[in-house]
Design an enzyme around this catalytic site. Sequence first.
Site, PDB file in Angstrom:
ATOM      1  N   HIS A 102       0.827  -1.222   0.000  1.00 42.91           N
ATOM      2  CA  HIS A 102       0.000   0.000   0.000  1.00 42.91           C
ATOM      3  C   HIS A 102       0.857   1.265   0.000  1.00 42.91           C
ATOM      4  O   HIS A 102       0.338   2.357  -0.261  1.00 42.91           O
ATOM      5  CB  HIS A 102      -1.041  -0.012   1.142  1.00 42.91           C
ATOM      6  N   ASP A 149      -0.281  -7.483   1.955  1.00 46.68           N
ATOM      7  CA  ASP A 149       0.269  -6.124   1.826  1.00 46.68           C
ATOM      8  C   ASP A 149       1.802  -6.179   1.824  1.00 46.68           C
ATOM      9  O   ASP A 149       2.455  -5.795   2.793  1.00 46.68           O
ATOM     10  CB  ASP A 149      -0.264  -5.273   2.993  1.00 46.68           C
ATOM     11  N   SER A 248       4.268   2.505   8.132  1.00 45.69           N
ATOM     12  CA  SER A 248       3.892   1.458   7.176  1.00 45.69           C
ATOM     13  C   SER A 248       5.082   1.016   6.343  1.00 45.69           C
ATOM     14  O   SER A 248       5.917   1.830   5.947  1.00 45.69           O
ATOM     15  CB  SER A 248       2.830   1.976   6.212  1.00 45.69           C
TER      16      SER A 248
HETATM   17  N1  ARG Z   1      -1.366   2.547   7.299  1.00 42.55           N
HETATM   18  C1  ARG Z   1      -0.375   3.193   8.097  1.00 42.55           C
HETATM   19  C2  ARG Z   1       0.693   3.773   7.184  1.00 42.55           C
HETATM   20  O1  ARG Z   1       0.437   3.896   6.004  1.00 42.55           O
HETATM   21  C3  ARG Z   1       0.141   2.285   9.178  1.00 42.55           C
HETATM   22  C4  ARG Z   1      -0.849   2.204  10.273  1.00 42.55           C
HETATM   23  C5  ARG Z   1      -0.474   1.264  11.354  1.00 42.55           C
HETATM   24  N2  ARG Z   1      -1.458   1.404  12.383  1.00 42.55           N
HETATM   25  C6  ARG Z   1      -1.388   0.832  13.570  1.00 42.55           C
HETATM   26  N3  ARG Z   1      -2.303   1.102  14.439  1.00 42.55           N
HETATM   27  N4  ARG Z   1      -0.427   0.003  13.868  1.00 42.55           N
HETATM   28  O2  ARG Z   1       1.706   4.288   7.605  1.00 42.55           O
END
Ligand code: ARG
Length: 308
Positions: A102, A149, A248
Amino acid sequence: MHRIVDRNHIAGRRIVWSRWVVFLAIVLAGVVTSLAPTEMAIAKTRHRHGVTPQIINGTPVPPGQDRFVVALLDMSRGPTQFDQQFCGGSVIGRQYILTAAHCMEDPNLLGHLSVLVDQVELDSGAGVVIDVKSAQIDPNFDASSIQNDAAVLTLAQKIPRQRSQRIAVDGAGDGALTQAGDSATVAGWGNTNPDQGPPDYPTHLMQADVQMVADTDCATAYHGNFHQVSMVCAAGNSPSRDSCQGDSGGPLFADANSAHPVQIGIVSWGNGCAQAEFPGVYTRLSDPDIASWIHQVTANHAPKKHRG
Ligand code: ARG
């Protein structure tokens, strides 16, 4: 005659209608996939040292530790590495970076994507910055469910030998490192403020210890959105520790302080950050399909080593 005309008319409308469905699906997919970049598009606010917690309730990584963690830099975001950093990754070979699929959703990203290697402090001038030549996305990645992912980046040049420390990818298929309660570590330059406050990004790499969460508990928290085959959950308590936006793509790993840490997850998603009832969700690297895909992508051109 009339009937035939009517029939044609209806058939024609059906075609138009189905085109609308396709169009709507594309628009919806666009809205969903643009959510992650939008989160990151918020201008970064610098971390006030010593005032707010790090990652979420983590600690700064001492220089020379976690050398396999890299920052993904989007050169179009601004002049500094602090502006450019938008995701994390890990060195799994001298020319290969493992990250989240992503993180790669912007189709124009490849023209201006680099990685910062072997450096805990953004903008220190002492890290190694290498361009990304190509990106491969797990063929089973699904942007709406966020299943599988995982992505592997191929660097334009190999990381210099002295600057390259790779991490092994779990891939054992036995889940031995992901039993509920097992300790793991997550690292990144992501948001250090839990949801309530405005995002606050550090210039220094942060890490936090978390515990693996039972699949049944994660399924209870996230219902059908937790896909047990390709996802695994982790969280830390008192104080709540978690990864967050900007982390992420970075690694969740076991045996952090040993000579041979093993990566068991990729930071993927969560409901908010560090909320007691919602653990962080990670790509499950012990899944044999994901692991063998990573192996296949990175082993393609490497000569086979003889063993025994
Ligand atoms: N989707 C987030 C990013 O793009 C990561 C989120 C992780 N969330 C969590 N509660 N561990 O950076």
